[in-house]
Design an enzyme around this catalytic site. Structure first.
Site, mmCIF file in Angstrom:
data_model
loop_
_atom_site.group_PDB
_atom_site.id
_atom_site.type_symbol
_atom_site.label_atom_id
_atom_site.label_comp_id
_atom_site.label_asym_id
_atom_site.label_seq_id
_atom_site.Cartn_x
_atom_site.Cartn_y
_atom_site.Cartn_z
ATOM 1 C CB SER A 12 -38.980 -68.133 -12.405
ATOM 2 O OG SER A 12 -39.477 -67.504 -11.252
ATOM 3 N NE ARG A 35 -48.919 -69.058 -12.408
ATOM 4 C CZ ARG A 35 -47.989 -69.074 -13.380
ATOM 5 N NH1 ARG A 35 -47.424 -67.972 -13.810
ATOM 6 N NH2 ARG A 35 -47.629 -70.195 -13.923
ATOM 7 C CG HIS A 38 -43.522 -67.064 -11.156
ATOM 8 N ND1 HIS A 38 -42.274 -67.169 -11.728
ATOM 9 C CD2 HIS A 38 -44.334 -66.570 -12.123
ATOM 10 C CE1 HIS A 38 -42.320 -66.759 -12.979
ATOM 11 N NE2 HIS A 38 -43.560 -66.392 -13.247
#
Length: 195
Positions: A12, A35, A38
């Protein structure tokens, strides 16, 4: 403690990095943006997040030193994976205080949590703009406020008020946000292995 990264997460991140070059960002800012993207699969956050590297550095140090973490709702608390989290939204006292003071339960829970943790905590708001507004009205003296509530009513305005407050913060300019996004931003700081 070194974190084991699952191959799906590695893939990812490789996809994310192929779609957005974030190499120019400072280390903690990059960690937070990556983050959040993601967790949301939403590249709009690359330009929407408002970050300040010195504030992130200070918050990272505070977390390493054991600063308490407070969440506005249990969904945010559940998404924070490396730290016990204070969340008082289900505390019966929050419901009583909310009724008596004309607050939402989330705002009342902020008052209860502040009484418990005092100054220097890291606050993570991902659901309730009213919790963020209440936090801004109090003398919380936070190490950091992750202010990423979602919604069409008060979310963007509460985040603008956070940025105007001068408090160390992570926020975004749009109405986007949410529990997963707020937890992801905090997890980025908890996972970061920056000295």
């Amino acid at each position: 403690m070194t974190r084991t990264v699952h191959p799906i997460e590695q893939e990812s991140y490789a996809i994310l990095r192929a779609r957005a070059d974030l190499s120019a960002l400072a280390p903690l800012s990059r960690a937070v943006v990556e983050r959040v993207v993601h967790a949301s699969a939403d590249l709009d956050y690359v330009d929407d997040l408002v970050l300040d590297e010195p504030a992130l550095d200070a918050a990272h140090a505070a977390l390493r030193a054991g600063a308490p973490v407070v969440a506005d709702v249990e969904m945010v608390a559940a998404g924070i994976t490396r730290r016990e989290v204070v969340c008082r939204v289900r505390d019966p006292r929050a419901a009583d205080l909310a009724r008596g003071a004309g607050l939402t339960r989330s705002a009342a829970a902020v008052r209860l949590a502040l009484d418990e943790v005092g100054p220097g905590a890291v606050w993570v708001v991902g659901c309730a703009p009213t919790a963020l507004v209440e936090l801004l009205a109090l003398d919380a003296r936070p190490a950091l406020v992750v202010g990423l509530p979602v919604g069409f009513v008060g979310a963007a305005e509460s985040k603008a008020a956070l940025r105007a407050s001068g408090l160390p913060a992570v926020s975004n300019a749009s109405e986007k946000g949410g529990s997963a996004v707020a937890a992801a931003a905090l997890n980025a700081l908890l996972y970061a292995e920056v000295p």
